[in-house]
Design a protein around this motif. Sequence first.
Motif, PDB file in Angstrom:
ATOM      1  N   LEU A  91      19.390  49.912  67.199  1.00 57.36           N
ATOM      2  CA  LEU A  91      18.270  50.505  67.771  1.00 57.36           C
ATOM      3  C   LEU A  91      18.138  50.158  69.308  1.00 57.36           C
ATOM      4  CD1 LEU A  91      15.509  52.279  67.184  1.00 57.36           C
ATOM      5  CD2 LEU A  91      14.503  50.124  66.841  1.00 57.36           C
ATOM      6  N   ALA A  92      18.151  49.035  69.673  1.00 58.34           N
ATOM      7  CA  ALA A  92      18.142  48.662  70.925  1.00 58.34           C
ATOM      8  C   ALA A  92      19.504  49.301  71.822  1.00 58.34           C
ATOM      9  CB  ALA A  92      18.493  47.225  71.139  1.00 58.34           C
ATOM     10  N   SER A  93      20.684  49.654  71.227  1.00 54.89           N
ATOM     11  CA  SER A  93      21.767  50.090  71.968  1.00 54.89           C
ATOM     12  C   SER A  93      21.800  51.534  71.855  1.00 54.89           C
ATOM     13  CB  SER A  93      23.015  49.193  71.589  1.00 54.89           C
ATOM     14  OG  SER A  93      23.315  49.772  70.204  1.00 54.89           O
ATOM     15  N   GLY A  94      21.262  52.025  70.967  1.00 56.17           N
ATOM     16  CA  GLY A  94      21.222  53.425  70.693  1.00 56.17           C
ATOM     17  C   GLY A  94      22.600  53.971  70.233  1.00 56.17           C
ATOM     18  N   THR A  95      23.104  53.074  69.346  1.00 54.88           N
ATOM     19  CA  THR A  95      24.416  53.100  68.797  1.00 54.88           C
ATOM     20  C   THR A  95      24.230  53.113  66.993  1.00 54.88           C
ATOM     21  OG1 THR A  95      25.382  52.131  70.593  1.00 54.88           O
ATOM     22  CG2 THR A  95      26.549  52.386  68.530  1.00 54.88           C
ATOM     23  N   GLY A  96      25.112  53.780  66.458  1.00 51.77           N
ATOM     24  CA  GLY A  96      25.017  53.815  64.730  1.00 51.77           C
ATOM     25  C   GLY A  96      25.494  52.414  64.342  1.00 51.77           C
ATOM     26  N   THR A  97      24.923  52.094  63.123  1.00 52.25           N
ATOM     27  CA  THR A  97      25.275  50.665  62.540  1.00 52.25           C
ATOM     28  C   THR A  97      26.660  50.345  62.486  1.00 52.25           C
ATOM     29  OG1 THR A  97      24.713  51.587  60.239  1.00 52.25           O
ATOM     30  CG2 THR A  97      22.827  50.761  61.746  1.00 52.25           C
ATOM     31  N   ASP A  98      27.473  51.271  61.897  1.00 48.86           N
ATOM     32  CA  ASP A  98      28.619  51.287  61.642  1.00 48.86           C
ATOM     33  C   ASP A  98      29.312  50.789  62.921  1.00 48.86           C
ATOM     34  OD1 ASP A  98      28.380  51.565  59.022  1.00 48.86           O
ATOM     35  OD2 ASP A  98      29.066  53.755  58.948  1.00 48.86           O
ATOM     36  N   GLU A  99      29.201  51.529  63.924  1.00 51.44           N
ATOM     37  CA  GLU A  99      29.729  51.207  65.309  1.00 51.44           C
ATOM     38  C   GLU A  99      29.158  49.775  65.907  1.00 51.44           C
ATOM     39  OE1 GLU A  99      31.821  52.294  69.150  1.00 51.44           O
ATOM     40  OE2 GLU A  99      32.027  53.026  67.148  1.00 51.44           O
ATOM     41  N   VAL A 100      28.339  49.430  65.613  1.00 54.53           N
ATOM     42  CA  VAL A 100      27.602  48.123  65.950  1.00 54.53           C
ATOM     43  C   VAL A 100      28.475  47.119  65.377  1.00 54.53           C
ATOM     44  CG1 VAL A 100      25.511  46.536  65.916  1.00 54.53           C
ATOM     45  CG2 VAL A 100      25.374  49.074  66.838  1.00 54.53           C
ATOM     46  N   ILE A 101      28.575  47.350  63.985  1.00 55.93           N
ATOM     47  CA  ILE A 101      29.239  46.267  63.303  1.00 55.93           C
ATOM     48  C   ILE A 101      30.749  45.961  63.911  1.00 55.93           C
ATOM     49  CG2 ILE A 101      30.250  45.539  61.037  1.00 55.93           C
ATOM     50  CD1 ILE A 101      27.976  46.957  59.787  1.00 55.93           C
ATOM     51  N   GLY A 102      31.582  47.012  64.175  1.00 52.48           N
ATOM     52  CA  GLY A 102      32.711  47.069  64.541  1.00 52.48           C
ATOM     53  C   GLY A 102      32.465  46.343  65.875  1.00 52.48           C
ATOM     54  N   ARG A 103      31.796  46.695  66.791  1.00 47.42           N
ATOM     55  CA  ARG A 103      31.547  46.152  68.226  1.00 47.42           C
ATOM     56  C   ARG A 103      31.205  44.543  67.997  1.00 47.42           C
ATOM     57  NH1 ARG A 103      34.476  49.645  71.585  1.00 47.42           N
ATOM     58  NH2 ARG A 103      33.815  51.673  71.133  1.00 47.42           N
ATOM     59  N   LEU A 104      30.281  44.219  67.398  1.00 47.50           N
ATOM     60  CA  LEU A 104      29.902  42.725  67.146  1.00 47.50           C
ATOM     61  C   LEU A 104      31.154  41.864  66.761  1.00 47.50           C
ATOM     62  CD1 LEU A 104      26.575  43.314  65.483  1.00 47.50           C
ATOM     63  CD2 LEU A 104      26.816  42.354  67.637  1.00 47.50           C
ATOM     64  N   TYR A 105      31.869  42.370  65.859  1.00 48.17           N
ATOM     65  CA  TYR A 105      33.142  41.600  65.588  1.00 48.17           C
ATOM     66  C   TYR A 105      34.190  41.621  66.434  1.00 48.17           C
ATOM     67  CZ  TYR A 105      32.015  41.038  60.632  1.00 48.17           C
ATOM     68  OH  TYR A 105      31.297  40.449  59.510  1.00 48.17           O
ATOM     69  N   GLU A 106      34.015  42.295  67.239  1.00 49.07           N
ATOM     70  CA  GLU A 106      35.148  42.383  68.462  1.00 49.07           C
ATOM     71  C   GLU A 106      34.616  41.470  69.427  1.00 49.07           C
ATOM     72  OE1 GLU A 106      36.325  45.119  72.419  1.00 49.07           O
ATOM     73  OE2 GLU A 106      35.504  46.148  70.458  1.00 49.07           O
ATOM     74  N   LEU A 107      33.086  41.359  69.640  1.00 50.97           N
ATOM     75  CA  LEU A 107      32.624  40.270  70.578  1.00 50.97           C
ATOM     76  C   LEU A 107      32.663  38.992  70.029  1.00 50.97           C
ATOM     77  CD1 LEU A 107      29.509  42.436  71.524  1.00 50.97           C
ATOM     78  CD2 LEU A 107      31.195  42.011  73.102  1.00 50.97           C
ATOM     79  N   HIS A 108      32.494  38.966  68.478  1.00 52.76           N
ATOM     80  CA  HIS A 108      32.723  37.604  68.014  1.00 52.76           C
ATOM     81  C   HIS A 108      34.251  37.038  68.350  1.00 52.76           C
ATOM     82  CE1 HIS A 108      33.482  34.962  64.701  1.00 52.76           C
ATOM     83  NE2 HIS A 108      32.422  34.390  65.003  1.00 52.76           N
ATOM     84  N   SER A 109      35.227  38.015  68.305  1.00 53.24           N
ATOM     85  CA  SER A 109      36.695  37.402  68.591  1.00 53.24           C
ATOM     86  C   SER A 109      36.767  37.007  69.723  1.00 53.24           C
ATOM     87  CB  SER A 109      37.709  38.544  68.033  1.00 53.24           C
ATOM     88  OG  SER A 109      37.407  39.695  68.882  1.00 53.24           O
ATOM     89  N   LEU A 110      36.020  37.608  70.660  1.00 54.53           N
ATOM     90  CA  LEU A 110      36.174  37.345  72.107  1.00 54.53           C
ATOM     91  C   LEU A 110      35.333  36.112  72.618  1.00 54.53           C
ATOM     92  CD1 LEU A 110      36.232  40.818  73.760  1.00 54.53           C
ATOM     93  CD2 LEU A 110      38.093  39.438  73.371  1.00 54.53           C
TER      94      LEU A 110
END
Length: 387
Positions: A337-356
């Motif tokens: 909601l805060a990023s204006g992005t779909g939940t599936d997209e957010v999950i993928g981005r969060l895991y990418e950020l986690h790996s970094l």
Amino acid sequence: MTPEELARAALTRVLEPGDEHGGRWLREYGAVGLMGLLTAPEAEPGVPGGVGQERLAGYRKRAALADPRRDLELAAESGGRFVCPGSAEWPTQLDDLGDARPVGLWLRGRPSLRTWALRSVAVVGARACTPYGAHMAQTLAAGLAELGWVVVSGAAYGIDGAAHRGALASGGATAAVLACGADVAYPRGHAGLLGRIAGQGLVLGELPPGSHPTPSRFVLRNRVIAALTRGTVVVEAAHRSGSLVTARRARELGRITMGVPGPATSGLSAGVHELLRGEAALVTDAAEVVELVGSIGELAPERRGPVVARDLLDRETARVLEALPAGRPADVEQVALASGTGTDEVIGRLYELHSLGFVERQGDGWQLTRQTPGGGTQTGAPRRGGR
């Protein structure tokens, strides 16, 4: 030496630097013809014309006393020579001065003045400079010399001396334009410096051997510095400064004028700041000078702050990172909601950020790590520098 060159050498004893009457006479009669008129035993009154009889009598008296062969011998004894318009070594950019161009130049040093002048920059400024000004002049000159440019200045105390020393210290090229004979050490405190310049570079002036400077000759010397070089950099100058005369003459001649800024409270930088408000370009190092005066493609490096890890994130991943609140976890729906992005997209981005190493998992939620990649403490949603 040709008769024309010999006559021009004699005329450096007769005409003061920048004498436009003399320059017009030279254009009309030639050097040999002009010396013939000035030394004729029964000269026609008022010829050459344009000046009063008293002044013309002074020219004739000087011409009668001129001994160019003796001057050439004196120059040779100190390792010097004479060049003038028409000589192979004459820098033709001096012709831009019109009737005020030098009759000729007396040189000390081995390099070719014509070749050196093609890639030269003037660095001038205050005699009573600050330590900041001396540091900037020396650093700037050293950088220019390392980039293959000739540093030209007037060998005065202060900024001029610092510029010459910077070029010499880097093993580079420098030339000193004097308001006296090229064999005269002026100022006396720079006798050693002038010797080093003559040994590694060039010392030059319009006046014949043994000639001493006068206040007007210093002002007129500046036009040679301005015309000889591709551009002029002023490092510290008060409102009433000869360095500003050099810079403005350079601009009139179509050369690049530049200034190094100083503290807003410094009276010694007030003249430079006046230039920067109008006709001059601001420069802080040699690369910026070369970008202005050099050939196409000689560009200064791009200036920016240090690159941090979050600068390398793509736009969508960075938006998700910025949507995470500081100090507490958030679930996927809140981040979406805060990023204006779909939940599936957010999950993928969060895991990418986690790996970094940007985020960590807390139960069903996600939160920022305390240590950002690269070592800094993350106290809130990171800002994306440079985007």
